[in-house]
Design an enzyme around this catalytic site. Structure first.
Site, short mmCIF file in Angstrom:
data_model
loop_
_atom_site.label_atom_id
_atom_site.label_comp_id
_atom_site.label_asym_id
_atom_site.label_seq_id
_atom_site.Cartn_x
_atom_site.Cartn_y
_atom_site.Cartn_z
CE1 TYR A 295 -3.29 -2.89 0.38
CE2 TYR A 295 -3.37 -2.42 2.86
CZ TYR A 295 -3.67 -3.11 1.67
OH TYR A 295 -4.70 -3.97 1.73
N GLY A 310 -3.54 -1.65 14.68
CA GLY A 310 -3.78 -1.32 13.11
C GLY A 310 -5.21 -1.19 12.57
CG HIS A 314 -11.10 2.80 6.74
ND1 HIS A 314 -11.10 2.35 5.47
CD2 HIS A 314 -10.19 1.79 7.17
CE1 HIS A 314 -10.64 1.26 5.11
NE2 HIS A 314 -9.82 1.05 6.37
CB CYS A 332 -9.67 -1.58 8.35
SG CYS A 332 -8.20 -0.98 8.95
CG ASN A 334 -12.66 -2.21 4.11
OD1 ASN A 334 -12.20 -2.74 3.20
ND2 ASN A 334 -11.96 -1.65 5.22
#
Length: 385
Positions: A295, A310, A314, A332, A334
């Site tokens: 990334y 981490g 989002h 994460c 999403n």
């Protein structure tokens, strides 16, 4: 007649010399003897005259026996008086103003003794001059409104106190209403206080860290720190990873459900780990660049950090095909952009995020980790256990 008169005179003469009567011209030693003289006033100072390395938290006390204080003056090196009060009985004086590090103070005290004579004491003492002072910070800061999962943190960013118990004894929490909670040392440099259960909505909190002058064994407290803040409404975010959704509960009632794509189920290293976390920070645009995973220059909107491991909540429109259907992220949560924005706008720092259904648990080495410990384990992490 002559014989009768002689008898009366004889009786009268005997009664004038009655046993126990004081001879003419002599005083009764029991009623007019001398008494002991009254004692003189004795003034005592603590710290004593010429004392060195006096702790700044040690009270200054001037007291008198066998008399009454008539005047007490304690001055700093600039000649300014140190504030203090004499007791109503005029037997002692104590300072109400704290002392400074590395200063020499003088005192002069006067008293009137029981012997009705004046007495006086003059002297000086010096306070400790630390080789090192250690600063502290407190979070949340004054005036903030935070979520029901927010812990209180007293951080020592420059150096960890060697004597944690001494530091913890100086920490005080006042809440309205009263809330059960405990301090725990979550790292060498940080003590956190959290309630046993989530904070009641609307709680008012006052933190007093009276650390100035505290001897940590490797330095002294540099300054006191305080904070007053409030707990907002009760909102809890829940993510059961197999459901591919994030649910919002307000005061116990489900108010919103947002489709999500969570950490990859096939790779435990990329799961969204189980555990109760909190929203730690909010960024309208977050940088998710991670060269280790290829990334670079990756920016995502409405980002809310939930751990230092981490994980974030989002938007990720690039993963829209999997949101609500499959778990394909690297840990994460999403969301679609419109949902991420709606969640961002209604979330407070400190709102709990409860993650379940994953193959792995969030490691307790990740901050903020307060709710990852059982209450028994948490209270055992206090230095005053």
């Amino acid at each position: 007649m002559a014989l009768l008169l002689a008898s009366v005179l004889a009786i009268t003469g005997c009664s004038g010399e009655n046993e126990g009567a004081a001879p003419a011209g002599k005083a009764d030693s029991k009623s007019n003897g001398s008494t002991a003289s009254a004692p003189a006033a004795k003034i005592v100072a603590d710290p004593a005259v010429d004392a060195k390395d006096v702790p700044v938290l040690q009270p200054v006390k001037i007291s008198v026996s066998d008399g009454k204080l008539t005047e007490v003056v304690v001055n700093d090196p600039e000649g300014k008086p140190v504030a203090g009060d004499t007791t109503a009985d005029k037997l002692s004086w104590a300072n109400s103003q704290r002392l400074d590090y590395g200063k020499t103070y003088t005192y002069a005290a006067k008293a009137m003794g029981a012997d009705n004579k004046p007495a006086e004491l003059k002297g000086s003492f010096s306070t400790v001059k630390p080789a090192k002072t250690i600063r502290a910070t407190v979070n949340p800061a004054d005036g903030q409104t935070v979520g029901v999962g927010m812990p209180i943190s007293v951080n020592f960013p420059d150096d960890a106190p060697k004597d944690r118990a001494a530091a913890e004894k100086a920490l005080k929490i006042e809440t309205t209403p009263q809330v059960e909670g405990s301090w725990a040392w979550v790292s060498a440099n940080k003590a956190d206080w959290r309630p046993k259960e989530y904070w009641p909505a609307g709680t008012k909190v006052k933190v007093s860290a009276s650390l100035y002058g505290v001897n940590y064994g490797n330095g002294y407290g540099r300054a006191d720190v305080t904070s007053e803040f409030s707990i907002g409404r009760k909102q809890v975010l829940k993510v059961n990873t197999p459901d591919h959704s994030l649910k919002v509960y307000r005061n116990g009632a489900l108010t919103a459900t947002y489709p999500s794509s969570n950490g990859k189920d096939s790779n435990p290293d990329l799961n969204t780990p189980n555990g109760t976390l909190i929203v730690m920070s909010k960024e309208p645009v977050g940088d998710f660049s991670n060269p280790a995973y290829g990334y670079t220059n990756v920016k995502k909107k409405w980002a809310m950090r939930i751990s230092n491991h981490g994980e974030y909540l989002h938007e990720n429109e690039e993963n829209a095909a999997n949101i609500g259907k499959a778990n394909t992220s690297h840990g994460c949560v999403n969301l679609f952009e419109k949902d991420a924005k709606a969640l961002f706008d209604t979330t407070l720092i400190g709102d709990p995020v409860e993650v379940t259904g994953s193959k792995v648990a969030m490691p307790t080495t990740s901050e903020v980790n307060d709710w990852l410990f059982s209450w028994e384990k948490w209270t055992g992490m206090s230095a005053l256990k």
